[in-house]
Design an enzyme around this catalytic site. Structure first.
Site, PDB file in Angstrom:
ATOM      1  N   HIS A  97       2.984   8.399   8.524  1.00  0.00           N
ATOM      2  CA  HIS A  97       2.652   7.026   8.894  1.00  0.00           C
ATOM      3  C   HIS A  97       1.898   6.319   7.775  1.00  0.00           C
ATOM      4  CE1 HIS A  97       3.980   7.831  12.974  1.00  0.00           C
ATOM      5  NE2 HIS A  97       3.829   6.546  13.222  1.00  0.00           N
ATOM      6  N   ASP A 104      16.149  -6.082  29.474  1.00  0.00           N
ATOM      7  CA  ASP A 104      14.867  -6.684  29.820  1.00  0.00           C
ATOM      8  C   ASP A 104      13.760  -5.780  29.275  1.00  0.00           C
ATOM      9  OD1 ASP A 104      12.591  -7.738  30.956  1.00  0.00           O
ATOM     10  OD2 ASP A 104      13.515  -8.137  32.891  1.00  0.00           O
TER      11      ASP A 104
END
Length: 581
Positions: free
Chosen positions: A566, A468
């Site tokens: 990044h 979940d």
């Protein structure tokens, strides 16, 4: 900085691919040329002949020495040659037939990695030279190739094309509202057709196109009544693999479903650093899922009386019998209460086997509430959950008491790995961890967030393995600790995670893609050895992966590489203006 294995070492844990040259490719498919088959036949025959001939010669020589009372350790040149031939041929026979014992000798250990600088010529990628990658299907238990029949069983069902023009009347009725969208599955008896009709009706109602969201290639029957209602397609999320993660002496290839660049690569670098330093160790501290209903009385006195009854050790066995009758895996562990005026919050904690266990514990709680209603008829059950559980919300009770699996994972990273793989030093890492993860989080008033990015790794593994995703909130509670040891030369790093909520059965774990990821980790389904073992192993894998992610990200920040990496890996090079239609 790259890491290479020494040439003799080979690794075959759960190999997804076999890399073969063109000559070996034909052997793999049992389509060898006649001269190649003859060469293998003659080679095998030669070594078998050498083996038995050398053995027979040595037996004759030793029998003769026994007869003549000659010392056995006195050997001549012919006997030495026979011994060498015997061992060489014996070794060839073992290797040819793939004896596991021989393979294990050449299995790589943490010490078999060789550190090389980034500028080394050996680090440059090799050009392909007549090699083909052949996908093979392997069983997750034995690591052996599956038979053609087993492979055929695991193939997805054939796709069925639908002509929506034939069902245009149904689409119009859905658009008009005369047929509820949620009733299509039961009315048509075909889950995929229902999804296709619902999708078409949605496009007509909204005037918006769903082009780009795939419909084909998904088993819609597998989610009926348990995973997702009123589907119109599915979302594609790429899955990357980090590892191997060496954890508690075992190696795991960790699947991570994410759309964030650098995340898998960074976690993989952390796994490499851990592997080269001897691996990580993870301990399970507690295993118990919680549910806390809220009930109300007419007075605070009555609420206090119920609390005294529930927390009395003499009543626990009776309450446990009532609670446990709902499931053979759900076993009541503890009951703790909190009072707010005339309201009482009752926190039940129980084991749940290999399931995450929310439904299991809720059933047990309902049994106890029904039982209490007899002796406390004035008790008004306001809700099966009163947020004192606490589920899918950051809460101090989970941080302190734990929920699901409480684990701690540690590793000792040696100085050489810190410098050459992580590109930083131990002192800088320890200081940064104190200022960022501890002091900085305290300044922000963090609740369970004393880490760099634990939720990044938890969310990626959760999505890949069918957990979940919303429980990432409390499952990412983590405190990262770093300490310089051995006179400041080595780094001790640990992550403590008190509320990892995972399961290997039920929910999204049964879907094909998610089940494949669990299968890759060797924790698919319920454990046959011990109830709950698979889910506990999965929790340790999550913690070990978080440890790797924390180690790598903190090193990147310490070395000033975060923004650079990044910008290199997390930004698209496509001209988006040309993609707009």
């Amino acid at each position: 900085m790259t890491v290479h294995k020494r040439s003799p070492a080979k690794q075959h844990l759960h190999p997804p691919l076999k890399q073969l040259t063109f000559g070996r490719l034909l052997k793999q498919n049992d389509q060898q040329k006649p001269n190649e088959s003859l060469a293998h036949y003659l080679t095998n025959g030669l070594f078998f002949t050498i083996f038995f001939s050398a053995m027979y010669f040595l037996l004759l020589q030793w029998r003769e020495k026994i007869r003549t009372a000659t010392s056995l350790h006195v050997v001549n040149f012919s006997e030495i040659a026979a011994v060498v031939a015997l061992f060489a041929s014996f070794f060839y026979i073992l290797c040819f037939f793939g004896i596991d014992f021989v393979k294990s000798i050449f299995r790589p250990s943490p010490g078999s990695w060789v550190i090389k600088d980034d500028n080394s010529e050996e680090d440059k990628p090799l050009k392909p030279c007549g090699q083909v990658l052949i996908p093979r299907v392997y069983d997750h238990v034995s690591s052996s190739p599956l038979s053609d029949m087993e492979v055929e069983k695991r193939k997805p069902p054939p796709t069925t094309e639908y002509n929506l023009e034939e069902h245009d009347d149904i689409v119009k009725q859905v658009v008009a509202g005369s047929i509820p969208s949620y009733a299509l599955e039961s009315k048509l008896g075909d889950c995929k057709l229902a999804a296709a009709i619902r999708r078409e009706a949605l496009e007509r109602i909204t005037g918006k196109s769903l082009t780009g969201m795939p419909l084909e290639g998904f088993d819609y029957e597998s989610i009926l009544g348990q995973c997702c209602e009123m589907p119109v397609g599915y979302i594609q999320i790429p899955v990357g693999i980090a590892g191997p993660l060496l954890l508690n002496g075992a190696e795991f290839s960790v699947p991570m479903a994410t759309t964030e660049g650098c995340l898998v690569a960074s976690t993989n670098r952390g796994c490499k650093a851990i592997y080269m330093s001897g691996g990580a160790t993870c301990m399970l501290l507690k295993d118990g899922m919680t549910r806390a209903p809220v009930v109300r009385f007419s007075s605070a006195k009555r609420a206090a009386e119920l609390r005294a009854f529930l927390e009395d050790p003499e009543n626990f066995d009776t309450l446990a019998v009532v609670f446990n009758k709902s499931s053979r895996f759900g076993k009541l562990q503890s009951i703790k209460c909190a009072i707010a005026g005339k309201n009482i919050y009752i926190r039940f904690c129980c084991s749940t086997g290999d399931a995450m266990g929310m439904n299991m514990v809720s059933k047990g709680v309902q049994n106890v509430l029904d039982y209490l209603q007899t002796d406390y008829p004035d008790m008004d059950v306001m809700g099966i959950s009163g947020n004192y559980c606490s589920d899918k919300k950051p809460a101090a009770v989970n941080w302190i008491e734990g929920r699901g699996k409480s684990v701690v994972c540690e590793a000792l990273i040696n100085d050489e790995v810190v410098r050459k793989v992580l590109k930083t030093n131990v002192a800088s890492l320890v200081e940064l961890n104190m200022l960022k993860n501890l002091t900085g989080s305290a300044m922000a008033g963090a609740l369970g967030g004393f880490n760099a990015h634990a939720s990044n790794i938890v969310a990626a593994i959760y999505i890949a393995t069918g957990q979940d995703p919303a429980q990432n909130v409390e499952s990412s509670h983590c405190i990262t600790m770093m300490e310089a040891i051995n006179n400041g030369k080595d780094l001790h790093i640990s992550v403590t995670m008190p509320s990892i909520e995972v399961g290997t059965v039920g929910g999204g774990t049964q879907l094909a893609s998610q089940a494949a990821c669990l299968n890759l980790l060797g924790v698919k389904g319920a454990s046959k050895e011990e109830p709950g073992l698979n889910s506990r192993v999965l929790a340790t894998i999550v913690a070990g992966s978080v440890l790797a992610g924390e180690l790598s990200l903190m090193s990147a920040i310490s070395a000033g590489q975060l923004v650079k990496s990044h910008m290199k890996y997390n930004r698209s090079s496509k001209d988006m203006t040309k993609l707009v239609t």
